[in-house]
Design a protein around this motif. Structure first.
Motif, PDB file in Angstrom:
ATOM      1  N   GLN A  75     116.922 -26.059 -58.171  1.00  0.00           N
ATOM      2  CA  GLN A  75     115.660 -25.343 -58.369  1.00  0.00           C
ATOM      3  C   GLN A  75     115.025 -25.038 -57.023  1.00  0.00           C
ATOM      4  O   GLN A  75     114.548 -23.934 -56.791  1.00  0.00           O
ATOM      5  N   CYS A  76     115.020 -25.989 -56.126  1.00  0.00           N
ATOM      6  CA  CYS A  76     114.419 -25.799 -54.801  1.00  0.00           C
ATOM      7  C   CYS A  76     115.248 -24.831 -53.964  1.00  0.00           C
ATOM      8  O   CYS A  76     114.703 -23.932 -53.317  1.00  0.00           O
ATOM      9  N   ALA A  77     116.546 -25.001 -53.988  1.00  0.00           N
ATOM     10  CA  ALA A  77     117.433 -24.145 -53.203  1.00  0.00           C
ATOM     11  C   ALA A  77     117.372 -22.695 -53.666  1.00  0.00           C
ATOM     12  O   ALA A  77     117.572 -21.774 -52.876  1.00  0.00           O
ATOM     13  N   GLY A  78     117.060 -22.457 -54.939  1.00  0.00           N
ATOM     14  CA  GLY A  78     117.051 -21.113 -55.484  1.00  0.00           C
ATOM     15  C   GLY A  78     115.764 -20.337 -55.294  1.00  0.00           C
ATOM     16  O   GLY A  78     115.703 -19.146 -55.567  1.00  0.00           O
ATOM     17  N   PHE A  79     114.723 -21.004 -54.825  1.00  0.00           N
ATOM     18  CA  PHE A  79     113.436 -20.326 -54.665  1.00  0.00           C
ATOM     19  C   PHE A  79     113.419 -19.520 -53.382  1.00  0.00           C
ATOM     20  O   PHE A  79     113.862 -19.989 -52.359  1.00  0.00           O
ATOM     21  N   PRO A  80     112.918 -18.316 -53.348  1.00  0.00           N
ATOM     22  CA  PRO A  80     112.360 -17.504 -54.432  1.00  0.00           C
ATOM     23  C   PRO A  80     113.352 -16.501 -55.004  1.00  0.00           C
ATOM     24  O   PRO A  80     112.967 -15.651 -55.792  1.00  0.00           O
ATOM     25  N   ASN A  81     114.627 -16.600 -54.608  1.00  0.00           N
ATOM     26  CA  ASN A  81     115.600 -15.591 -55.034  1.00  0.00           C
ATOM     27  C   ASN A  81     116.085 -15.747 -56.469  1.00  0.00           C
ATOM     28  O   ASN A  81     116.393 -14.760 -57.119  1.00  0.00           O
ATOM     29  N   LYS A  82     116.157 -16.957 -56.966  1.00  0.00           N
ATOM     30  CA  LYS A  82     116.631 -17.162 -58.333  1.00  0.00           C
ATOM     31  C   LYS A  82     115.482 -17.363 -59.314  1.00  0.00           C
ATOM     32  O   LYS A  82     115.671 -17.248 -60.508  1.00  0.00           O
ATOM     33  N   TRP A  83     114.309 -17.717 -58.808  1.00  0.00           N
ATOM     34  CA  TRP A  83     113.126 -17.886 -59.655  1.00  0.00           C
ATOM     35  C   TRP A  83     111.904 -17.846 -58.748  1.00  0.00           C
ATOM     36  O   TRP A  83     112.017 -18.003 -57.534  1.00  0.00           O
ATOM     37  N   ASN A  84     110.760 -17.618 -59.331  1.00  0.00           N
ATOM     38  CA  ASN A  84     109.495 -17.684 -58.593  1.00  0.00           C
ATOM     39  C   ASN A  84     108.367 -17.863 -59.599  1.00  0.00           C
ATOM     40  O   ASN A  84     108.624 -18.032 -60.781  1.00  0.00           O
ATOM     41  N   PHE A  85     107.153 -17.843 -59.151  1.00  0.00           N
ATOM     42  CA  PHE A  85     106.001 -18.027 -60.017  1.00  0.00           C
ATOM     43  C   PHE A  85     104.950 -16.972 -59.701  1.00  0.00           C
ATOM     44  O   PHE A  85     104.966 -16.398 -58.601  1.00  0.00           O
ATOM     45  N   PRO A  86     104.049 -16.682 -60.636  1.00  0.00           N
ATOM     46  CA  PRO A  86     103.012 -15.690 -60.373  1.00  0.00           C
ATOM     47  C   PRO A  86     102.214 -16.059 -59.119  1.00  0.00           C
ATOM     48  O   PRO A  86     101.793 -17.196 -58.959  1.00  0.00           O
ATOM     49  N   GLY A  87     102.058 -15.108 -58.234  1.00  0.00           N
ATOM     50  CA  GLY A  87     101.305 -15.320 -57.009  1.00  0.00           C
ATOM     51  C   GLY A  87     102.104 -15.898 -55.854  1.00  0.00           C
ATOM     52  O   GLY A  87     101.551 -16.178 -54.796  1.00  0.00           O
ATOM     53  N   TRP A  88     103.411 -16.037 -56.018  1.00  0.00           N
ATOM     54  CA  TRP A  88     104.213 -16.682 -54.969  1.00  0.00           C
ATOM     55  C   TRP A  88     104.177 -15.929 -53.651  1.00  0.00           C
ATOM     56  O   TRP A  88     104.192 -16.538 -52.587  1.00  0.00           O
ATOM     57  N   ARG A  89     104.107 -14.610 -53.673  1.00  0.00           N
ATOM     58  CA  ARG A  89     104.108 -13.835 -52.424  1.00  0.00           C
ATOM     59  C   ARG A  89     102.835 -14.064 -51.610  1.00  0.00           C
ATOM     60  O   ARG A  89     102.836 -13.874 -50.409  1.00  0.00           O
ATOM     61  N   GLN A  90     101.767 -14.493 -52.259  1.00  0.00           N
ATOM     62  CA  GLN A  90     100.527 -14.752 -51.538  1.00  0.00           C
ATOM     63  C   GLN A  90     100.591 -16.073 -50.757  1.00  0.00           C
ATOM     64  O   GLN A  90      99.829 -16.276 -49.822  1.00  0.00           O
ATOM     65  N   VAL A  91     101.497 -16.976 -51.136  1.00  0.00           N
ATOM     66  CA  VAL A  91     101.572 -18.281 -50.478  1.00  0.00           C
ATOM     67  C   VAL A  91     102.880 -18.521 -49.732  1.00  0.00           C
ATOM     68  O   VAL A  91     102.942 -19.348 -48.838  1.00  0.00           O
ATOM     69  N   CYS A  92     103.914 -17.797 -50.085  1.00  0.00           N
ATOM     70  CA  CYS A  92     105.245 -18.012 -49.512  1.00  0.00           C
ATOM     71  C   CYS A  92     105.480 -17.106 -48.301  1.00  0.00           C
ATOM     72  O   CYS A  92     105.171 -15.919 -48.338  1.00  0.00           O
ATOM     73  N   GLU A  93     106.046 -17.669 -47.256  1.00  0.00           N
ATOM     74  CA  GLU A  93     106.319 -16.913 -46.032  1.00  0.00           C
ATOM     75  C   GLU A  93     107.751 -16.370 -45.951  1.00  0.00           C
ATOM     76  O   GLU A  93     108.181 -15.906 -44.902  1.00  0.00           O
ATOM     77  N   ALA A  94     108.501 -16.425 -47.050  1.00  0.00           N
ATOM     78  CA  ALA A  94     109.871 -15.910 -47.044  1.00  0.00           C
ATOM     79  C   ALA A  94     109.891 -14.461 -46.588  1.00  0.00           C
ATOM     80  O   ALA A  94     109.014 -13.673 -46.934  1.00  0.00           O
ATOM     81  N   VAL A  95     110.898 -14.120 -45.813  1.00  0.00           N
ATOM     82  CA  VAL A  95     111.010 -12.782 -45.235  1.00  0.00           C
ATOM     83  C   VAL A  95     111.977 -11.954 -46.069  1.00  0.00           C
ATOM     84  O   VAL A  95     113.129 -12.350 -46.269  1.00  0.00           O
ATOM     85  N   PRO A  96     111.517 -10.781 -46.581  1.00  0.00           N
ATOM     86  CA  PRO A  96     112.426  -9.934 -47.348  1.00  0.00           C
ATOM     87  C   PRO A  96     113.418  -9.225 -46.434  1.00  0.00           C
ATOM     88  O   PRO A  96     113.055  -8.700 -45.388  1.00  0.00           O
ATOM     89  N   VAL A  97     114.677  -9.244 -46.834  1.00  0.00           N
ATOM     90  CA  VAL A  97     115.742  -8.576 -46.091  1.00  0.00           C
ATOM     91  C   VAL A  97     116.516  -7.735 -47.105  1.00  0.00           C
ATOM     92  O   VAL A  97     116.836  -8.204 -48.198  1.00  0.00           O
ATOM     93  N   GLN A  98     116.816  -6.507 -46.749  1.00  0.00           N
ATOM     94  CA  GLN A  98     117.603  -5.660 -47.632  1.00  0.00           C
ATOM     95  C   GLN A  98     119.006  -6.250 -47.758  1.00  0.00           C
ATOM     96  O   GLN A  98     119.618  -6.641 -46.761  1.00  0.00           O
ATOM     97  N   VAL A  99     119.520  -6.330 -48.954  1.00  0.00           N
ATOM     98  CA  VAL A  99     120.854  -6.892 -49.204  1.00  0.00           C
ATOM     99  C   VAL A  99     121.902  -6.161 -48.380  1.00  0.00           C
ATOM    100  O   VAL A  99     122.811  -6.773 -47.839  1.00  0.00           O
ATOM    101  N   ALA A 100     121.765  -4.866 -48.225  1.00  0.00           N
ATOM    102  CA  ALA A 100     122.724  -4.078 -47.428  1.00  0.00           C
ATOM    103  C   ALA A 100     122.792  -4.595 -45.989  1.00  0.00           C
ATOM    104  O   ALA A 100     123.857  -4.612 -45.371  1.00  0.00           O
ATOM    105  N   GLU A 101     121.662  -5.067 -45.434  1.00  0.00           N
ATOM    106  CA  GLU A 101     121.648  -5.606 -44.075  1.00  0.00           C
ATOM    107  C   GLU A 101     122.426  -6.917 -43.991  1.00  0.00           C
ATOM    108  O   GLU A 101     123.058  -7.197 -42.972  1.00  0.00           O
ATOM    109  N   ILE A 102     122.397  -7.697 -45.041  1.00  0.00           N
ATOM    110  CA  ILE A 102     123.108  -8.976 -45.060  1.00  0.00           C
ATOM    111  C   ILE A 102     124.612  -8.750 -45.142  1.00  0.00           C
ATOM    112  O   ILE A 102     125.396  -9.465 -44.515  1.00  0.00           O
ATOM    113  N   LEU A 103     125.030  -7.737 -45.893  1.00  0.00           N
ATOM    114  CA  LEU A 103     126.439  -7.489 -46.123  1.00  0.00           C
ATOM    115  C   LEU A 103     127.130  -6.813 -44.943  1.00  0.00           C
ATOM    116  O   LEU A 103     128.356  -6.781 -44.886  1.00  0.00           O
ATOM    117  N   THR A 104     126.386  -6.264 -44.011  1.00  0.00           N
ATOM    118  CA  THR A 104     127.018  -5.565 -42.873  1.00  0.00           C
ATOM    119  C   THR A 104     127.117  -6.455 -41.677  1.00  0.00           C
ATOM    120  O   THR A 104     126.613  -7.487 -41.541  1.00  0.00           O
TER     121      THR A 104
END
Length: 114
Positions: free
Chosen positions: A85-114
């Motif tokens: 559960q912890c390892a999967g946050f926020p990609n496998k699950w999240n909660f309402p309002g998570w973006r207001q408190v979480c500092e995770a950085v969004p990366v386009q999947v295409a950037e990861i695959l190249t």
């Protein structure tokens, strides 16, 4: 709602560790965590777990302030063996309002695959 073409890279801000609620433990996670802590499985269960709110399994207990019992300062005490559960946050699950408190950085999947 998560965007399917975005992967969030955890910055270890620990915001998710401070949100109230169940941190589910699956049966196969108990032995590795207990061993990592140097405890017998039963001692780990007696000291650090409780029945989930929905009574459908075990959860890690919370501190009085709702932080996860495994949070020490800004670090997870069991990070190498933390629950899925912890390892999967926020990609496998999240909660309402998570973006207001979480500092995770969004990366386009295409950037990861190249």
């Amino acid at each position: 709602m998560l965007e399917p073409d975005v992967f969030y890279v955890c910055q270890r801000c620990t915001a998710c560790c401070k949100w109230p609620g169940d941190v589910r433990l699956e049966e196969n996670e108990i032995a590795p965590i207990a061993e990592f802590l140097g405890l017998a499985e039963q001692d780990f269960l007696d000291t650090f777990t409780r029945l989930r709110t929905n009574r459908q399994g075990l959860s890690l207990i919370e501190k009085e302030n709702h932080e996860c019992v495994m949070l020490e300062g800004n670090a997870c005490r069991i990070h190498p063996v933390k629950p899925e559960q912890c390892a999967g946050f926020p990609n496998k699950w999240n909660f309402p309002g998570w973006r207001q408190v979480c500092e995770a950085v969004p990366v386009q999947v295409a950037e990861i695959l190249t």
